[in-house]
Design a protein around this motif. Structure first.
Motif, PDB file in Angstrom:
ATOM      1  N   UNK A  80       0.839  -1.199   0.000  1.00 21.13           N
ATOM      2  CA  UNK A  80       0.000   0.000   0.000  1.00 21.13           C
ATOM      3  C   UNK A  80       0.875   1.251   0.000  1.00 21.13           C
ATOM      4  N   UNK A  81       1.886   1.264   0.845  1.00 20.69           N
ATOM      5  CA  UNK A  81       2.749   2.444   0.976  1.00 20.69           C
ATOM      6  C   UNK A  81       3.571   2.711  -0.276  1.00 20.69           C
ATOM      7  N   UNK A  82       3.967   1.656  -0.975  1.00 19.06           N
ATOM      8  CA  UNK A  82       4.856   1.812  -2.125  1.00 19.06           C
ATOM      9  C   UNK A  82       4.135   1.832  -3.473  1.00 19.06           C
ATOM     10  N   UNK A  83       2.842   1.573  -3.503  1.00 19.11           N
ATOM     11  CA  UNK A  83       2.098   1.619  -4.759  1.00 19.11           C
ATOM     12  C   UNK A  83       2.216   3.006  -5.377  1.00 19.11           C
ATOM     13  N   UNK A  92      -5.592  -2.980  -2.310  1.00 18.82           N
ATOM     14  CA  UNK A  92      -4.761  -3.600  -1.275  1.00 18.82           C
ATOM     15  C   UNK A  92      -5.265  -3.221   0.114  1.00 18.82           C
ATOM     16  N   UNK A  93      -5.720  -1.978   0.281  1.00 16.28           N
ATOM     17  CA  UNK A  93      -6.304  -1.565   1.555  1.00 16.28           C
ATOM     18  C   UNK A  93      -7.536  -2.408   1.870  1.00 16.28           C
ATOM     19  N   UNK A  94      -8.378  -2.625   0.872  1.00 13.26           N
ATOM     20  CA  UNK A  94      -9.590  -3.409   1.068  1.00 13.26           C
ATOM     21  C   UNK A  94      -9.258  -4.862   1.378  1.00 13.26           C
ATOM     22  N   UNK A  95      -8.262  -5.392   0.702  1.00 14.85           N
ATOM     23  CA  UNK A  95      -7.869  -6.775   0.944  1.00 14.85           C
ATOM     24  C   UNK A  95      -7.311  -6.935   2.347  1.00 14.85           C
ATOM     25  N   UNK A  96      -6.577  -5.942   2.819  1.00 15.40           N
ATOM     26  CA  UNK A  96      -6.073  -5.973   4.191  1.00 15.40           C
ATOM     27  C   UNK A  96      -7.232  -6.074   5.183  1.00 15.40           C
ATOM     28  N   UNK A  97      -8.330  -5.390   4.882  1.00 21.73           N
ATOM     29  CA  UNK A  97      -9.514  -5.485   5.723  1.00 21.73           C
ATOM     30  C   UNK A  97     -10.095  -6.882   5.740  1.00 21.73           C
ATOM     31  N   UNK A  98     -10.076  -7.563   4.596  1.00 16.98           N
ATOM     32  CA  UNK A  98     -10.584  -8.933   4.513  1.00 16.98           C
ATOM     33  C   UNK A  98      -9.707  -9.872   5.331  1.00 16.98           C
ATOM     34  N   UNK A 138      11.318  -9.243   5.159  1.00 16.86           N
ATOM     35  CA  UNK A 138      12.512  -8.723   4.476  1.00 16.86           C
ATOM     36  C   UNK A 138      12.154  -7.912   3.248  1.00 16.86           C
ATOM     37  N   UNK A 139      11.271  -8.458   2.393  1.00 15.80           N
ATOM     38  CA  UNK A 139      10.919  -7.710   1.183  1.00 15.80           C
ATOM     39  C   UNK A 139      10.087  -6.478   1.533  1.00 15.80           C
ATOM     40  N   UNK A 140       9.281  -6.577   2.594  1.00 21.63           N
ATOM     41  CA  UNK A 140       8.479  -5.428   2.998  1.00 21.63           C
ATOM     42  C   UNK A 140       9.355  -4.270   3.460  1.00 21.63           C
ATOM     43  N   UNK A 141      10.452  -4.585   4.141  1.00 25.38           N
ATOM     44  CA  UNK A 141      11.301  -3.558   4.716  1.00 25.38           C
ATOM     45  C   UNK A 141      12.430  -3.112   3.798  1.00 25.38           C
TER      46      UNK A 141
END
Length: 236
Positions: A80-83, A92-98, A138-141
């Motif tokens: 979400x932050x890097x999109x 992605x925000x909506x999927x995070x909610x799911x 790791x990939x997230x950071x």
């Protein structure tokens, strides 16, 4: 349950075109062909759909899989932050909610039904669980958006593939088995996967050959971990 967990994502994903043959994601899938076939055709998926799975196998799987959620949320939040724009962020925000509602609730209900106390906290992490959580963090950071998408595409695309394969023959007498199929199959979840694939295909056109190679390495690593994870469920 399957009570429309992805309605908003489905609507948003009308803006994302279906990924075509010859795309970057298809290239990555082809590179992992052997692992891919082993994962999507694994006996775990067949036994789950048939309702014949030994419940100890299922408990082992669910306890370890639940431990992915925190690292998965970190990965998804980083996507979400890097999109590149708001339109790319919203699904992605909506999927995070799911993930933090319908899917999390599924685990809680399963643990209650299967008699698992405290989400099996006394059971050590499996090696593949540690490996997958470390990869996602790791990939997230430290990774690029394309690397993040390469990992999440493995997670969601393989599950869509095997779940769609078995959904029509799934025995529907115990929610602990059939709801896991429901959560990862059908038109709405196809929209989720189409969204992630479309973002990765777009990144594939923008990044260097060196970055594409990094994505391939991440994709292959995640594929092996998915295979190891299914195998782990059968190891006492």
């Amino acid at each position: 349950t399957k009570a429309a967990p992805y309605p908003l994502i489905k609507k948003i994903n009308r803006n994302f075109e279906a990924t075509m043959t010859g795309s970057f994601t298809e290239e990555l899938k082809a590179a992992a062909a052997d692992q891919w076939e082993q994962v999507v055709g694994h006996k775990f998926t067949t036994e789950l759909a048939a309702g014949t799975m030994d419940r100890q196998v299922l408990k082992r799987y669910l306890i370890q899989d639940y431990r992915f959620l925190d690292a998965f949320c970190v990965l998804l939040g980083s996507i979400v932050a890097h999109a590149r724009n708001l339109q790319d962020r919203i699904p992605a925000c909506q999927f995070l909610g799911v993930v933090t509602s319908a899917e999390n609730t599924y685990f809680e209900r399963c643990f209650e039904k299967l008699g698992v106390q405290n989400a099996g906290a006394e059971i050590p992490d499996a090696a593949c669980t540690i490996g997958f959580c470390n990869l996602m963090r790791e990939v997230a950071l430290k990774g690029s958006l394309a690397e993040m998408l390469s990992v999440i595409c493995v997670c969601e695309w393989t599950y869509l593939t095997w779940a769609n394969r078995v959904k029509d023959s799934t025995i529907r007498d115990d929610f602990v088995t059939y709801e896991w199929v429901d959560l990862h199959s059908g038109e709405n979840f196809e929209g989720v996967v189409r969204y992630f694939r479309s973002l990765l295909d777009k990144e594939g056109e923008l990044i260097s050959s060196e970055e594409r190679a990094k994505c391939k390495a991440r994709f292959l690593q995640a594929m092996q971990l998915e295979l190891d994870f299914f195998d782990m469920a059968y190891q006492e």
